[in-house]
Design an enzyme around this catalytic site. Sequence first.
Site, PDB file in Angstrom:
ATOM      1  N   HIS A 206      -7.376   0.750  -6.349  1.00  0.00           N
ATOM      2  CA  HIS A 206      -7.581  -0.125  -5.184  1.00  0.00           C
ATOM      3  C   HIS A 206      -8.220  -1.436  -5.679  1.00  0.00           C
ATOM      4  O   HIS A 206      -9.381  -1.723  -5.403  1.00  0.00           O
ATOM      5  CB  HIS A 206      -8.487   0.580  -4.167  1.00  0.00           C
ATOM      6  CG  HIS A 206      -8.448   0.002  -2.794  1.00  0.00           C
ATOM      7  ND1 HIS A 206      -7.652  -1.070  -2.446  1.00  0.00           N
ATOM      8  CD2 HIS A 206      -9.142   0.330  -1.659  1.00  0.00           C
ATOM      9  CE1 HIS A 206      -7.836  -1.357  -1.157  1.00  0.00           C
ATOM     10  NE2 HIS A 206      -8.734  -0.529  -0.668  1.00  0.00           N
TER      11      HIS A 206
ATOM     12  N   ARG B  85     -13.398  -9.151   1.569  1.00  0.00           N
ATOM     13  CA  ARG B  85     -11.979  -8.895   1.279  1.00  0.00           C
ATOM     14  C   ARG B  85     -11.154 -10.138   1.606  1.00  0.00           C
ATOM     15  O   ARG B  85     -10.247 -10.528   0.874  1.00  0.00           O
ATOM     16  CB  ARG B  85     -11.460  -7.709   2.119  1.00  0.00           C
ATOM     17  CG  ARG B  85     -11.996  -6.345   1.730  1.00  0.00           C
ATOM     18  CD  ARG B  85     -11.411  -5.840   0.418  1.00  0.00           C
ATOM     19  NE  ARG B  85      -9.959  -5.714   0.436  1.00  0.00           N
ATOM     20  CZ  ARG B  85      -9.289  -4.657   0.898  1.00  0.00           C
ATOM     21  NH1 ARG B  85      -9.934  -3.613   1.357  1.00  0.00           N
ATOM     22  NH2 ARG B  85      -7.963  -4.625   0.856  1.00  0.00           N
TER      23      ARG B  85
ATOM     24  N   GLN C  65     -10.079  -4.131  -3.392  1.00  0.00           N
ATOM     25  CA  GLN C  65     -11.386  -3.707  -2.893  1.00  0.00           C
ATOM     26  C   GLN C  65     -12.464  -3.949  -3.953  1.00  0.00           C
ATOM     27  O   GLN C  65     -13.559  -4.412  -3.648  1.00  0.00           O
ATOM     28  CB  GLN C  65     -11.340  -2.225  -2.513  1.00  0.00           C
ATOM     29  CG  GLN C  65     -12.642  -1.713  -1.936  1.00  0.00           C
ATOM     30  CD  GLN C  65     -12.971  -2.320  -0.573  1.00  0.00           C
ATOM     31  OE1 GLN C  65     -12.147  -2.267   0.331  1.00  0.00           O
ATOM     32  NE2 GLN C  65     -14.152  -2.901  -0.434  1.00  0.00           N
TER      33      GLN C  65
ATOM     34  N   ASP D 166     -17.231   7.061  -1.642  1.00  0.00           N
ATOM     35  CA  ASP D 166     -15.997   6.916  -0.855  1.00  0.00           C
ATOM     36  C   ASP D 166     -15.728   8.277  -0.209  1.00  0.00           C
ATOM     37  O   ASP D 166     -16.397   9.278  -0.529  1.00  0.00           O
ATOM     38  CB  ASP D 166     -14.854   6.502  -1.800  1.00  0.00           C
ATOM     39  CG  ASP D 166     -13.565   6.148  -1.079  1.00  0.00           C
ATOM     40  OD1 ASP D 166     -13.572   5.987   0.158  1.00  0.00           O
ATOM     41  OD2 ASP D 166     -12.525   6.035  -1.768  1.00  0.00           O
TER      42      ASP D 166
ATOM     43  N   ARG E 210       0.889  -1.183   0.000  1.00  0.00           N
ATOM     44  CA  ARG E 210       0.000   0.000   0.000  1.00  0.00           C
ATOM     45  C   ARG E 210       0.913   1.215   0.000  1.00  0.00           C
ATOM     46  O   ARG E 210       1.711   1.413   0.932  1.00  0.00           O
ATOM     47  CB  ARG E 210      -0.908  -0.010   1.231  1.00  0.00           C
ATOM     48  CG  ARG E 210      -1.643   1.318   1.418  1.00  0.00           C
ATOM     49  CD  ARG E 210      -2.749   1.276   2.436  1.00  0.00           C
ATOM     50  NE  ARG E 210      -3.898   0.543   1.915  1.00  0.00           N
ATOM     51  CZ  ARG E 210      -5.107   0.580   2.456  1.00  0.00           C
ATOM     52  NH1 ARG E 210      -5.326   1.287   3.544  1.00  0.00           N
ATOM     53  NH2 ARG E 210      -6.106  -0.107   1.931  1.00  0.00           N
TER      54      ARG E 210
ATOM     55  N   CYS F 258     -16.287   1.326   0.549  1.00  0.00           N
ATOM     56  CA  CYS F 258     -15.106   0.508   0.885  1.00  0.00           C
ATOM     57  C   CYS F 258     -14.722   0.631   2.353  1.00  0.00           C
ATOM     58  O   CYS F 258     -14.035  -0.227   2.878  1.00  0.00           O
ATOM     59  CB  CYS F 258     -13.946   0.875  -0.024  1.00  0.00           C
ATOM     60  SG  CYS F 258     -13.347   2.556   0.182  1.00  0.00           S
TER      61      CYS F 258
HETATM   62  N1  NVA Z   1      -9.996   6.433  -1.407  1.00  0.00           N
HETATM   63  C1  NVA Z   1      -9.629   6.056  -0.062  1.00  0.00           C
HETATM   64  C2  NVA Z   1      -9.841   4.589   0.153  1.00  0.00           C
HETATM   65  C3  NVA Z   1      -9.513   4.092   1.522  1.00  0.00           C
HETATM   66  C4  NVA Z   1      -9.661   2.619   1.672  1.00  0.00           C
HETATM   67  C5  NVA Z   1      -8.175   6.442   0.185  1.00  0.00           C
HETATM   68  O1  NVA Z   1      -7.356   6.240  -0.714  1.00  0.00           O
HETATM   69  O2  NVA Z   1      -7.868   6.951   1.266  1.00  0.00           O
HETATM   70  N1   CP Z   2     -11.220  -0.425   2.484  1.00  0.00           N
HETATM   71  C1   CP Z   2      -9.949  -0.460   2.918  1.00  0.00           C
HETATM   72  O1   CP Z   2      -9.022  -0.715   2.158  1.00  0.00           O
HETATM   73  O2   CP Z   2      -9.811  -0.245   4.257  1.00  0.00           O
HETATM   74  P1   CP Z   2      -8.446  -0.020   5.068  1.00  0.00           P
HETATM   75  O3   CP Z   2      -7.923   1.329   4.684  1.00  0.00           O
HETATM   76  O4   CP Z   2      -8.867  -0.101   6.509  1.00  0.00           O
HETATM   77  O5   CP Z   2      -7.482  -1.113   4.688  1.00  0.00           O
END
Ligand code: NVA
Ligand code: CP
Length: 306
Positions: free
Chosen positions: A131, A288, A134, A220, A104, A260
Site C-alpha cells: 500500500h 493522502r 499510504q 492495522d 486497487r 491507515c
Molecule cells: N491492510 C488493509 C488496509 C486497508 C486500507 C487491507 O488491505 O484491507
Molecule cells: N487507508 C485506506 O487506504 O483507506 P480506504 O480503504 O478507505 O481507501
Amino acid sequence: MELRHFLQFKDLSRAELDYLFDRTRVIKDRFKRYEAYHPLTDRTLAMIFEKSSTRTRLSFEAGMHQLGGSAIYLNTRDTQLGRGEPVEDAAEVISRMVDIVMIRTFEQRIIERFAAHSRVPVINGLTNEYHPCQILADIYTFIEQRGPIQGKTVAWIGDSNNMCNTWLQAAEILDFNVHVSTPPGYEVEPEGAGLFGTDHFESFADPLAACRGADLVTTDVWTSMGFEAENAERQKAFADWCVDAEMMAVAAKDAVFMHCLPAHRGEEVEAEVIDGPQSVVWEEAANRLHVQKALMEFLLLGRIEA
Ligand code: NVA
Ligand code: CP
C-alpha cells in the site's frame, strides 16, 4: 519523458522521495492558502477498484480535481474487467483514453501485468502485498509532526500485511528501523515483502518489547480485504496484538500513533490510543490528498522547480 509507475514503494529512489515530500509541503501550503494550481488541466485519471475504499477514492478524485484534471471511477462489478477481459487488453485500451491510472486490486501480479501494457503511469492504490500511497502519507505526516524519519524507530504491531511490507521497503530506502511484532504464524517474509535484506527490521515475539523506545507506533486491521475467510482464526491469533496505553507508555515520550484506517477499536487498537493525544490518524488520512497530488504531478510532469 520516461514512463514511470508507482507499483511498490521501492519504485522511487531516496532522492525522488525527498523531492516528493518537499513538493507535498509546497502543494499543501498553496492549497491551504486557496491559491489555485491547475497543472493537470485536461488530464484524466482512471481509478479502478476491485476492493472497497473511502480514503483512496476520495483523495485521488479530489486531488485530481484540485490539480485541474478529472477522475473517472471504475469498478470490476459493472465494467468488462469483471467479466474476464484480459488485464493486458484493458490496459491497452484504458491507457489510450486517460493520462494516468490508479488501481486497487488483489495480487500484485495483476497491477504489474496492467503496467506492462500501459502507455501511461500506473499507481498502486493497494494490493494484497503493498500500500505504497499510504506509506507516502504516513512518512510525510511523521516528517510534518516530528522532522526527518532517518534513524528513527517504527513499531509495527499486528499482521505482516500490505502495510507492514511497505513500511519495511520504506525503511530500507529512507534508512530507519522497524520493530515488527506479529503473532506466531504471521511473521514477515522478506522475499515476499520485496526487501533487499533484513538489516532494517527486527522481529519481537512480545508487542510491548517492540514498542519500547519507538518514535512511531502503528498497526492495522487483523484481517485485510480479501482474507475474510480467515477472520475467525485471526481474531483468536491476534487477541494480544492490540495497541494499548501500556504500549504507548514504553514508546518514546513524543511517540506518535498512526493507523491507515479504517480501524476497529477494541481489536488492533484501544479507543484511548487512537482517540488519545498521541494519535495523528486524522492528519495522516488528510495527507493522502497532498502526497498523491505531488505523486501524480511527478509521474506526469517530472520535477517542478520552486
Ligand atoms: N491492510 C488493509 C488496509 C486497508 C486500507 C487491507 O488491505 O484491507
Ligand atoms: N487507508 C485506506 O487506504 O483507506 P480506504 O480503504 O478507505 O481507501
